[in-house]
Design an enzyme around this catalytic site. Structure first.
Site, PDB file in Angstrom:
ATOM      1  N   ASP A  20       1.645   3.047   6.263  1.00  0.00           N
ATOM      2  CA  ASP A  20       3.010   2.739   6.720  1.00  0.00           C
ATOM      3  C   ASP A  20       3.226   3.255   8.143  1.00  0.00           C
ATOM      4  OD1 ASP A  20       5.550   1.763   6.591  1.00  0.00           O
ATOM      5  OD2 ASP A  20       6.319   3.307   5.251  1.00  0.00           O
ATOM      6  N   HIS A  37       0.220  -3.401  14.080  1.00  0.00           N
ATOM      7  CA  HIS A  37      -0.681  -3.855  13.009  1.00  0.00           C
ATOM      8  C   HIS A  37      -2.126  -3.901  13.510  1.00  0.00           C
ATOM      9  CE1 HIS A  37       2.677  -4.499  10.457  1.00  0.00           C
ATOM     10  NE2 HIS A  37       3.125  -5.582  11.040  1.00  0.00           N
ATOM     11  N   LEU A 131     -19.211   3.103  -1.600  1.00  0.00           N
ATOM     12  CA  LEU A 131     -17.742   3.150  -1.663  1.00  0.00           C
ATOM     13  C   LEU A 131     -17.175   1.864  -2.271  1.00  0.00           C
ATOM     14  CD1 LEU A 131     -15.111   4.709  -0.651  1.00  0.00           C
ATOM     15  CD2 LEU A 131     -15.190   3.145   1.298  1.00  0.00           C
TER      16      LEU A 131
END
Ligand code: FPP
Length: 242
Positions: A20, A37, A131
């Site tokens: 955020d 972004h 991962l």
């Protein structure tokens, strides 16, 4: 917040992140929100490498919520473009680093080329054992739970299971995170302290760490700080303290 990772203490197996603050990061610099972004996508790369380096097994990131459709069309298109670019430019490197990619969220509203792209990325990396990187796209926790209930109801209707066979483990098998351990640590950046419909079922026992850093400023040190804070917590899962 604790600053130093303790080598003797376990790192979280599964870290979930609500990324955020991209818009505020850009606005503070007199830039358009999309610039935030773009820098946020760079921070995704930092988070992925950081988790790999620190030995975190699973990372789940909230890239686009089912509520994000309320944003201006130009911002939505930019976010979708960033996702395309991220997959296209990173997939080979992620694959060679043994990363297993998964996308969670409702695909029915995504553009056809994105659905195809994420399907290819999942297929390419499905056997990888490093991962486990899950990207939440058009994801909403309540929607995920409702869709799980629909699948279970269909199975009952078809006689494939009975209502008494339903338990927490069986329910979790119908969620999109099936096979992943629940997150141990949730990080939310930008100072906001809420879950925003992210992994509502899976976060039941997670440690929540809210940090003021805006997502584009997220660094390896930010990740290390959040993990150190996690290590300082006393996880009791409802039991009393010793
Ligand atoms: C929240 O910031 C962030 C988002 C809604 C999008 C997250 C997307 C990225 C980090 C980049 C693309 C992702 C990938 C996987 C490449 P906000 O815009 O709500 O910030 P604000 O609260 O300051 O307005």
């Amino acid at each position: 917040m604790s600053e130093l990772i303790q080598n003797a203490a376990p790192v979280p197996r599964h870290v979930a992140i609500i990324m955020d603050g991209n818009g505020r990061w850009a606005e503070a610099r007199g830039l358009r929100r999309i610039a935030g972004h773009r820098r946020g996508a760079d921070a995704v790369r930092t988070a992925v490498r950081g988790c790999q380096d620190l030995g975190v097994r699973c990372l789940t990131i909230y890239a686009f919520s089912s509520e994000n459709w309320k944003r201006p069309a130009v911002e939505i298109e930019y976010l979708m473009g960033l996702l395309r670019l991220y997959i296209e430019s990173e997939i080979e490197e992620l694959h060679s680093a043994n990363v297993k990619l998964r996308f969670i969220g409702n695909r029915t509203q995504l553009q056809d080329d994105i659905v195809a792209l994420i399907g290819q990325a999942e297929a390419l990396t499905i056997k990888n054992t490093g991962l486990a990187l899950s990207v939440a796209m058009n994801y909403g926790g309540r929607d995920e739970i409702v869709r799980a209930c629909q699948r279970i109801a269909t199975k009952v209707e078809l006689g494939e299971m009975t209502p008494v066979e339903l338990n927490e483990d069986r329910f979790a098998e119908e969620l999109e995170t099936f096979g992943l351990p629940d997150p141990d640590l949730l990080i939310r950046t930008s100072g906001e302290q809420r879950l925003s419909n992210f992994l509502l079922w899976q976060l039941a026992y997670a440690e929540l760490v809210f940090i003021d850093t805006l997502w584009p400023d997220f660094t390896l040190d930010t990740l290390r700080g959040a993990i150190a804070e996690y290590q300082s917590r006393d996880r009791r899962y409802g039991a009393s303290s010793a």
